[in-house]
Write a protein that holds these residues in place. Sequence first.
Motif, mmCIF file in Angstrom:
data_model
loop_
_atom_site.group_PDB
_atom_site.id
_atom_site.type_symbol
_atom_site.label_atom_id
_atom_site.label_comp_id
_atom_site.label_asym_id
_atom_site.label_seq_id
_atom_site.Cartn_x
_atom_site.Cartn_y
_atom_site.Cartn_z
ATOM 1 N N SER A 50 0.836 -1.195 0.000
ATOM 2 C CA SER A 50 0.000 0.000 0.000
ATOM 3 C C SER A 50 0.880 1.256 0.000
ATOM 4 C CB SER A 50 -0.910 0.026 1.237
ATOM 5 O OG SER A 50 -1.578 1.261 1.334
ATOM 6 N N SER A 51 0.855 2.001 -1.086
ATOM 7 C CA SER A 51 1.629 3.237 -1.178
ATOM 8 C C SER A 51 1.084 4.290 -0.222
ATOM 9 C CB SER A 51 1.607 3.773 -2.616
ATOM 10 O OG SER A 51 0.274 4.038 -3.032
ATOM 11 N N VAL A 53 -0.211 3.757 2.851
ATOM 12 C CA VAL A 53 0.322 3.482 4.186
ATOM 13 C C VAL A 53 1.777 3.914 4.275
ATOM 14 C CG1 VAL A 53 0.956 1.652 5.801
ATOM 15 C CG2 VAL A 53 -1.281 1.614 4.705
ATOM 16 N N MET A 54 2.534 3.632 3.236
ATOM 17 C CA MET A 54 3.960 3.981 3.225
ATOM 18 C C MET A 54 4.166 5.486 3.304
ATOM 19 S SD MET A 54 6.770 3.051 0.279
ATOM 20 C CE MET A 54 8.523 3.378 0.476
ATOM 21 N N THR A 55 3.445 6.215 2.489
ATOM 22 C CA THR A 55 3.617 7.670 2.484
ATOM 23 C C THR A 55 3.052 8.307 3.745
ATOM 24 O OG1 THR A 55 1.575 7.853 1.172
ATOM 25 C CG2 THR A 55 3.666 7.873 -0.034
ATOM 26 N N SER A 56 2.037 7.685 4.339
ATOM 27 C CA SER A 56 1.510 8.194 5.599
ATOM 28 C C SER A 56 2.551 8.087 6.704
ATOM 29 C CB SER A 56 0.242 7.426 6.001
ATOM 30 O OG SER A 56 -0.794 7.630 5.066
ATOM 31 N N MET A 363 5.941 19.632 2.965
ATOM 32 C CA MET A 363 6.365 18.246 2.757
ATOM 33 C C MET A 363 5.350 17.216 3.270
ATOM 34 S SD MET A 363 10.419 18.876 3.514
ATOM 35 C CE MET A 363 10.967 17.181 3.435
ATOM 36 N N PRO A 364 4.792 17.377 4.474
ATOM 37 C CA PRO A 364 3.807 16.377 4.924
ATOM 38 C C PRO A 364 2.582 16.294 4.011
ATOM 39 C CG PRO A 364 4.573 17.711 6.769
ATOM 40 C CD PRO A 364 5.066 18.378 5.522
ATOM 41 N N ILE A 365 2.098 17.455 3.549
ATOM 42 C CA ILE A 365 0.924 17.471 2.680
ATOM 43 C C ILE A 365 1.226 16.814 1.346
ATOM 44 C CG2 ILE A 365 -0.736 18.966 1.485
ATOM 45 C CD1 ILE A 365 -0.263 21.039 3.698
ATOM 46 N N SER A 366 2.360 17.171 0.744
ATOM 47 C CA SER A 366 2.728 16.591 -0.549
ATOM 48 C C SER A 366 2.996 15.095 -0.427
ATOM 49 C CB SER A 366 3.949 17.307 -1.127
ATOM 50 O OG SER A 366 5.052 17.226 -0.242
ATOM 51 N N MET A 367 3.600 14.663 0.695
ATOM 52 C CA MET A 367 3.869 13.244 0.892
ATOM 53 C C MET A 367 2.573 12.455 1.002
ATOM 54 S SD MET A 367 5.979 10.758 1.177
ATOM 55 C CE MET A 367 7.559 11.594 1.361
ATOM 56 N N LEU A 368 1.623 12.987 1.768
ATOM 57 C CA LEU A 368 0.335 12.309 1.936
ATOM 58 C C LEU A 368 -0.419 12.241 0.607
ATOM 59 C CD1 LEU A 368 -1.367 11.033 4.198
ATOM 60 C CD2 LEU A 368 -2.498 13.238 4.478
ATOM 61 N N PHE A 369 -0.397 13.332 -0.139
ATOM 62 C CA PHE A 369 -1.111 13.374 -1.418
ATOM 63 C C PHE A 369 -0.452 12.445 -2.438
ATOM 64 C CE2 PHE A 369 -2.035 15.536 -5.546
ATOM 65 C CZ PHE A 369 -3.408 15.286 -5.551
ATOM 66 N N SER A 370 0.882 12.317 -2.368
ATOM 67 C CA SER A 370 1.595 11.468 -3.327
ATOM 68 C C SER A 370 1.168 10.010 -3.212
ATOM 69 C CB SER A 370 3.110 11.593 -3.124
ATOM 70 O OG SER A 370 3.525 10.977 -1.914
ATOM 71 N N ILE A 374 -0.014 7.817 -6.420
ATOM 72 C CA ILE A 374 0.568 6.523 -6.803
ATOM 73 C C ILE A 374 -0.518 5.458 -6.870
ATOM 74 C CG2 ILE A 374 2.175 4.702 -6.088
ATOM 75 C CD1 ILE A 374 3.871 6.905 -4.781
ATOM 76 N N ASN A 375 -1.444 5.491 -5.922
ATOM 77 C CA ASN A 375 -2.527 4.511 -5.880
ATOM 78 C C ASN A 375 -3.447 4.638 -7.088
ATOM 79 O OD1 ASN A 375 -3.958 2.398 -4.355
ATOM 80 N ND2 ASN A 375 -5.582 3.921 -4.151
ATOM 81 N N TRP A 376 -3.697 5.878 -7.535
ATOM 82 C CA TRP A 376 -4.594 6.102 -8.659
ATOM 83 C C TRP A 376 -3.903 5.964 -10.020
ATOM 84 C CZ3 TRP A 376 -6.397 11.208 -5.964
ATOM 85 C CH2 TRP A 376 -7.331 10.903 -4.962
ATOM 86 N N TRP A 377 -2.720 6.573 -10.144
ATOM 87 C CA TRP A 377 -2.091 6.690 -11.477
ATOM 88 C C TRP A 377 -0.703 6.063 -11.572
ATOM 89 C CZ3 TRP A 377 -3.617 11.985 -9.697
ATOM 90 C CH2 TRP A 377 -4.964 12.242 -9.983
#
Length: 406
Positions: A50-51, A53-56, A363-370, A374-377
């Motif tokens: 799960s990308s 969970v990893m980015t979270s 950085m936290p916002i961009s990491m969470l959104f990334s 990744i999950n979608w595209w």
Amino acid sequence: MAVDQSYQKVTIWQYKEFTFLLAASLLLSIGNKIYELLLPLIMYDLSEGSSIVMTSMRTAELLPNLFFGIVVGIIVDRVNKKKWAMWMILIQAVVLLIMYGMFGEHLYKPILFYLFGFILMTLNYGFFNTQVSLIKLSVPLPLLTSANAKFSFIETFVGIMGPVFLGFVLLFANKAQGLFLTVILYVLAYFLIMNLTVNELVKKGSRNSFWLDFKEGWDVFTKNKALKTMTLFILFINCTMIVVSNTVLIFGTADLHLSNSVLSIILATAGVGGLIASLTINRLRIRFKLGVLFGAAIIGNSIAYAGFYLTNHLYLLALCLLLNGYSTTIYIICAYTFRHEQTPSEFMGRIGGLTGSLFRIGMPISMLFSGWMINWWGTSSIFISSAVVNVIIFLIYRRTFLWKLQ
């Protein structure tokens, strides 16, 4: 200020306290870099790829610097620094040991791991902020320049060699064993700090003096147009840099299906690029302006990100990582050099904490959104969007007065 002539023939290595502190800093820096890179990978494995969970997990680790960067420096001035440092190290070792046990028992509790990651990075920041004061207490005033140079080298070296350390850990049969290695490093550092003998005077500050210190630092920052403008650029560049560094790990594992041993070797090329940059930056600074080097690093990273997007083979991945490691190191050195040159020495701590928080605010916002991207595209969406964003940032940067900075 004239340098005391009596210290010209004295080497800094004669001071036991300095040697212990430097060794502890090296151990902690390596341990911090290992778990910083390793925890998201372990979470990725336990969550069955799960990308999100990893980015979270990476998001949770990024929050402490954002929340506490401004105030920690002021707090440290009011406590016993040696005891504070020891507690920061000891609690981190305990938390890591708990996580190691949970991973060993296959206890998958994402919320707990997010909390642990947040605690670890908070304590880590608390120690390294304290380290600045302990350096001054460990050596005479005339040797402070030499002392800071040694710590600067360690910070740069460990940052550059992070992928190499991760690669070594990935060779273990179980990734979680890397956490136990980190515990050992932290315990050794704890005993080194425990043996420090420093004389310090703890000053009890009032609430008013705390906010006055903050206000003075904020006023210095807001009145410096160059520093404010550069901070804004760094804020956006860091957002792309952090998500790409995290996505490369997913890309190598999930898309290219590289084994741990092969991935570790490939990741090491980024460290090689960083080492080359650290060896060439002085010559580049002589030939080019700081503003030009900073802009060139932005373009270098955008090319590397586009290369990741086009990559379908490990050799091209290695080449892109080499360029990424080189450009990122040039960028970081330029950013920190610029901040030092723009900041009066008496405000360095406060400006460092303030800008450090602003550097990381997105950085936290961009990491969470990334993770959702990744999950979608897929991972390619991160690479191409980061490349485009960096090109846009460069085009805007090129038209500002920062481009002509010496």
